[in-house]
Design an enzyme around this catalytic site. Structure first.
Site: not given
Length: 401
Positions: A153, A241
């Protein structure tokens, strides 16, 4: 009695209040509307990333089922992922009012993509994040499905408590980051970035290491992190993101199209432009790219056929070039001597027929001392020289430069 300042302020306010009606009186056809793109759909985000050097899989966007089918064929991928494009999470578990279950589907058959798209486009998709009636799907994304061996991530966001951007990452990606933060907070890593100095190499390297990228992958991941930060600043984002920020099974970040090219002994390097280069010899390839730059254009790739090329390789080269969604024109620049231009001509005409080429094509074939032989050879092979001339007549790349 009002002060001069107050009187002046009052006049300005009255002028502003009257201005809309004045504009309307002048022209009933003009309407000024302020609009800000605060939320981007997946395909829009991927396009921004791709344009700024961040690696994403190849993809196309379709408004109709037929467009989705053509996109799937053009990708020429081992596996295809079809995604409904709406601003909501949980698409994979959503339900359409057409009866179709799931807004994300995997298939190896391009025809299935067209069938699924018919049940997506124009219908409402309901997920856990949409109203009960769902949200209408107007577009679908047709993308190459990649094998991801490891998911991490990565995000960059503005943090008021830090007075600037913060880099956030975790070696556990592909899941809700909130769950990771709650269950394993030690797996959340942060790097506070000085907005004036920008991201440092040491910060990008440290984050790459914390995400579990080792050896040569560490430098590649750090480079992608820096490019993502540059994009963050360029578009004045509040948050960017990537989930998952993945690693391929091969343990490398080669573009899938480069791996496919290697299967046919073709040398391919992807670039950021929109004019595909199809040449023979590294020197000629670089010179052709320079010519495009000098004339205001940008090459989309560096594709070197090399010597001893066969007709099948020419055909496969065209399949690779047309599979790149950035390509808006193709420039073929071949110098004979190490290759037979008749083979090139035959391969091009076959590709034009079978692939139903949609973009302008410009061809330059030069083989000193063999012009007569070239014409004779192509005439003996179904008259492809004439066909080739018909394909490239009146085509040019000027409007793409």
């Amino acid at each position: 009695m009002a002060s001069p300042v107050a009187a002046h302020a009052g006049k300005l306010l009255r002028d502003l209040a009257l201005r809309p009606s004045f504009l309307a009186a002048r022209s009933q056809a003009v309407q000024l509307t302020s609009r800000r793109w605060l939320n981007l759909q997946e395909y829009q985000s991927k396009k921004l990333m791709s344009d700024n050097g961040v690696r994403v899989q190849r993809f196309f966007v379709a408004d109709t089922a037929n467009e989705a089918l053509e996109a799937a064929k053009r990708l020429n991928a081992k596996e295809i992922v079809l995604k409904a494009q709406i601003l909501a999470g949980g698409r994979g578990k959503g339900v359409f009012n057409s009866g179709l279950k799931g807004g994300v589907h995997l298939t190896k058959d391009p025809n299935v993509v067209g069938q699924l798209a018919k049940q997506m486009i124009g219908y409402n998709l309901a997920t856990k994040q949409t109203p009960k009636e769902g949200v209408k799907v107007n577009k679908v994304m047709v993308a190459e499905a990649l094998d991801i061996s490891r998911e991490t991530y990565l995000a960059i966001l503005m943090d008021r408590s830090c007075n600037g951007p913060v880099l956030v990452g975790s070696p556990q990606g592909g899941v809700d980051i909130e769950e990771v933060a709650a269950s394993n907070p030690e797996l959340i890593f942060k790097e506070q970035i000085d907005i004036f100095e920008g991201i440092k190499d040491s910060q990008a390297q440290r984050m790459a290491e914390n995400l579990g990228f080792l050896g040569p992958l560490k430098n590649q991941a750090a480079d992608q992190i820096k490019k993502l930060y540059n994009l963050f600043l360029k578009v004045d984002a509040t948050q960017v993101e990537v989930n998952p920020f993945g690693e391929t099974p091969e343990g490398q970040e080669n573009e899938p199209i480069e791996n496919e090219a290697a299967r046919y002994d073709l040398k391919y390097i992807g670039l950021d432009g929109n004019i595909a280069c199809f040449v023979n010899g590294a020197g000629l390839a670089m010179a052709t790219c320079d010519i495009i730059f000098l004339n205001g254009g940008k090459p989309a790739n560096f594709l070197d056929l090399g010597g001893g090329v066969k007709e099948a390789q020419v055909y496969q080269a065209f399949k690779l070039l047309t599979a790149d969604p950035k390509v808006e024109a193709i420039l073929v620049n071949i110098f004979g001597g190490i290759v037979n231009c008749a083979i090139i001509a035959n391969g091009i005409t076959k590709a034009c027929r079978e692939l139903e080429l949609k973009v302008p094509l410009v061809v330059r074939l030069e083989e000193q001392g063999r012009c007569t032989d070239l014409k004779q050879e192509t005439e003996n092979s179904n008259g492809n020289l004439t066909d080739l001339q018909e394909h490239v007549t009146d085509q040019n790349v000027n409007k793409y430069a």
